[in-house]
Scaffold this active site. Sequence first.
Site: not given
Ligand code: IDP
Ligand code: MG
Length: 140
Positions: A11, A51, A114, A117, A128
Amino acid sequence: MATERTLSIIKPDATRRNLTGNINAVFEEAGLKIVAQKRVQLTPAQAGAFYAVHKERPFYKDLVDFMISGPVVLQVLEGENAVAKNRDVMGATDPKKAEAHTIRARFAESIEANSVHGSDSAENAANEIRFFFAETEILP
Ligand code: IDP
Ligand code: MG
């Protein structure tokens, strides 16, 4: 265990800090082979569609803005159990909850920024991968 493929994205927070090589080393040390890779600037439409599953979540707009805030590295990773293995080495979504050795614990800035992905199921991985790569771009 079957050989699988999964979609990985390094990312913008990580490309900005020049962490592509550090993150790729984690994948390779875990036995995941990078069989396709390209550095791209996502468009708002691409990030929004990728997304789309999170469209109703409060963080959706910020997430799309973040994902277009700089280049990303799109990758196909291949290996035994690649989907689950990649999720293991990534760590929990929230870096504060991620295990110490994981990519997110080591490199992520926040729950949003974070660093990586990874697809969460074999079915989503196939969709994807198809979203970003032609079969001819994947070279095992
Ligand atoms: P993942 O990437 O671990 O699969 P997902 O729940 O699919 O997590 O969420 C997609 C992305 O959305 C996350 O990697 C993160 O960048 C963002 N995200 C998820 N939850 C939050 C939140 O509570 N606040 C802000 N961004 C979030
Ligand atoms: Mg996810």
